[in-house]
Design a protein around this motif. Sequence first.
Motif, PDB file in Angstrom:
ATOM      1  N   HIS A   1       0.826  -1.214   0.000  1.00  0.00           N
ATOM      2  CA  HIS A   1       0.000   0.000   0.000  1.00  0.00           C
ATOM      3  C   HIS A   1       0.860   1.264   0.000  1.00  0.00           C
ATOM      4  CE1 HIS A   1      -3.340  -2.761   1.560  1.00  0.00           C
ATOM      5  NE2 HIS A   1      -3.636  -2.404   0.329  1.00  0.00           N
ATOM      6  N   GLN A   2       2.028   1.206   0.648  1.00  0.00           N
ATOM      7  CA  GLN A   2       2.920   2.377   0.619  1.00  0.00           C
ATOM      8  C   GLN A   2       3.432   2.628  -0.797  1.00  0.00           C
ATOM      9  OE1 GLN A   2       5.587   1.302   3.824  1.00  0.00           O
ATOM     10  NE2 GLN A   2       4.771   2.914   5.157  1.00  0.00           N
ATOM     11  N   LYS A   3       3.760   1.515  -1.481  1.00  0.00           N
ATOM     12  CA  LYS A   3       4.233   1.636  -2.867  1.00  0.00           C
ATOM     13  C   LYS A   3       3.140   2.226  -3.747  1.00  0.00           C
ATOM     14  CE  LYS A   3       7.005  -2.222  -3.821  1.00  0.00           C
ATOM     15  NZ  LYS A   3       7.058  -3.405  -4.605  1.00  0.00           N
ATOM     16  N   LEU A   4       1.923   1.740  -3.518  1.00  0.00           N
ATOM     17  CA  LEU A   4       0.773   2.255  -4.291  1.00  0.00           C
ATOM     18  C   LEU A   4       0.607   3.755  -4.080  1.00  0.00           C
ATOM     19  CD1 LEU A   4      -2.234  -0.216  -3.997  1.00  0.00           C
ATOM     20  CD2 LEU A   4      -1.509   0.992  -6.034  1.00  0.00           C
ATOM     21  N   LEU A   5       0.688   4.153  -2.803  1.00  0.00           N
ATOM     22  CA  LEU A   5       0.503   5.565  -2.449  1.00  0.00           C
ATOM     23  C   LEU A   5       1.536   6.465  -3.119  1.00  0.00           C
ATOM     24  CD1 LEU A   5      -0.360   6.169   1.322  1.00  0.00           C
ATOM     25  CD2 LEU A   5      -1.438   7.183  -0.668  1.00  0.00           C
ATOM     26  N   ALA A   6       2.729   5.896  -3.324  1.00  0.00           N
ATOM     27  CA  ALA A   6       3.818   6.696  -3.900  1.00  0.00           C
ATOM     28  C   ALA A   6       3.684   6.870  -5.412  1.00  0.00           C
ATOM     29  CB  ALA A   6       5.150   6.033  -3.564  1.00  0.00           C
ATOM     30  N   ARG A   7       2.735   6.157  -6.029  1.00  0.00           N
ATOM     31  CA  ARG A   7       2.611   6.245  -7.500  1.00  0.00           C
ATOM     32  C   ARG A   7       1.992   7.577  -7.905  1.00  0.00           C
ATOM     33  NH1 ARG A   7       1.303   0.179  -9.461  1.00  0.00           N
ATOM     34  NH2 ARG A   7       0.857   1.214 -11.407  1.00  0.00           N
ATOM     35  N   PRO A   8       2.701   8.341  -8.751  1.00  0.00           N
ATOM     36  CA  PRO A   8       2.234   9.692  -9.080  1.00  0.00           C
ATOM     37  C   PRO A   8       0.968   9.703  -9.940  1.00  0.00           C
ATOM     38  CG  PRO A   8       4.222   9.146 -10.300  1.00  0.00           C
ATOM     39  CD  PRO A   8       3.987   8.013  -9.382  1.00  0.00           C
ATOM     40  N   GLU A   9       0.741   8.614 -10.707  1.00  0.00           N
ATOM     41  CA  GLU A   9      -0.408   8.637 -11.628  1.00  0.00           C
ATOM     42  C   GLU A   9      -1.736   8.320 -10.944  1.00  0.00           C
ATOM     43  OE1 GLU A   9       1.682   6.192 -11.338  1.00  0.00           O
ATOM     44  OE2 GLU A   9       0.855   4.258 -11.898  1.00  0.00           O
ATOM     45  N   LEU A  10      -1.682   8.069  -9.631  1.00  0.00           N
ATOM     46  CA  LEU A  10      -2.897   7.685  -8.912  1.00  0.00           C
ATOM     47  C   LEU A  10      -3.966   8.786  -8.968  1.00  0.00           C
ATOM     48  CD1 LEU A  10      -2.518   4.935  -7.676  1.00  0.00           C
ATOM     49  CD2 LEU A  10      -2.293   6.002  -5.433  1.00  0.00           C
ATOM     50  N   LYS A  11      -5.207   8.363  -9.240  1.00  0.00           N
ATOM     51  CA  LYS A  11      -6.308   9.337  -9.222  1.00  0.00           C
ATOM     52  C   LYS A  11      -6.644   9.622  -7.766  1.00  0.00           C
ATOM     53  CE  LYS A  11      -8.371   7.592 -13.435  1.00  0.00           C
ATOM     54  NZ  LYS A  11      -8.395   6.124 -13.523  1.00  0.00           N
ATOM     55  N   GLN A  12      -7.353  10.733  -7.558  1.00  0.00           N
ATOM     56  CA  GLN A  12      -7.697  11.164  -6.197  1.00  0.00           C
ATOM     57  C   GLN A  12      -8.357  10.033  -5.381  1.00  0.00           C
ATOM     58  OE1 GLN A  12      -6.601  13.673  -4.818  1.00  0.00           O
ATOM     59  NE2 GLN A  12      -8.116  15.127  -4.054  1.00  0.00           N
TER      60      GLN A  12
END
Length: 387
Positions: free
Chosen positions: A93-104
Amino acid sequence: MEFEAWWLILFPLCFGLGWLAARVDIRHLLANSKLLPRQYFEGLNHLLGERTDKAVEVFVDLARNHSETIELQFALGHLFRKKGEIERAIRMHQKLLARPELKQHEKHSAQYELALDFMKAGLFDRAEELFGQLDDTDFARAARRHLLDIYQQEKEWKKAIETAQQLRDTSHTYQHEIAEFYCELATAAMTRSQPQEARQYLQQALAEHRKCVRANLLLGELAANEGQFAAAIEAWLKIESQDHRFLPFAARKLLDAYDKLGKAEEGTALLKGFLSSYPELDMLDVLVERIAATESDAAAYDWLREELRRNPTMAGLLKLQDAQTKSAPAERRAELETIQRLTQEATRGASMYHCASCGFKARQYFWRCPACNDWESFLPARGQTKA
Ligand SMILES: [Zn+2]
């Protein structure tokens, strides 16, 4: 007749349309499934067969080769947490959070999942911080519910009150819970010898939930501790109109307060009166002891036999056996003790308090069930299993 003929045409038409729609759906599904990698189905198969370890292995591999599939990363994180591999879930989940392309929405979702990981790991501070950041998002309500759990586990009653007030709506008013939180604050204040502060919390408990029995029990205790026995009696007597089933909780204290005021007989008469109005009350023990102490063992025994005839209960029978054994001649005592022990073993539940929510049993009464964490779910009479 014409009307009926219409229906005859309509029926096969609808059937035909349904058949067509199903075919289109299946074709659509088949076209889509060709886009999904074979491993996806393999993993799914393992999951359905409850081979979680195998499923994780397949999905990890899949996620590595298809890092663009955010849903898969979420699913995997969830799976790690479910399996108890909290560190892996946190990393995911930390890795996911760090992804810049993530939508709001995805960012909030990852934050929420990470907070759940921290909560499961017992890292309440970090979970609290993340849940707190989810105000004004789609996850706000779910996050608050978890915050309420955390505050209760951490005994942070003021924060629990504030959160429950934010959560209250027409389907769940949180009245019972908030009143109990105030009672917890009052108990803590009493332990710190702060009776004034405790009294204020208890008034707040009653303002929140006027039927809060625990608040009147504690208000009575506060008054009795200060030697204000008339005021104590007044507080405890209010329990009758709140929920008379809880009167036994004040029985011994009431007798004691009446004794202190030099009105012992009034106290005994009061309890006998309660028992005749509400035969189900769990206060035979108190009255038997009382009559034995103020009159005689024989008088207590006679009274108990009479009560049992009027209202036969298992608790009454056990008490009667106890009295019989104690007053029996020495040569019969061993035999009576055996009968008593066997009855006690066969009716073990009769001397326990039961949680109406989860069925947990305990010798002691709990305002909050230690097994399911529900407030006021314990029934106030021993042996009682249904409200
Ligand atoms: Zn329970």
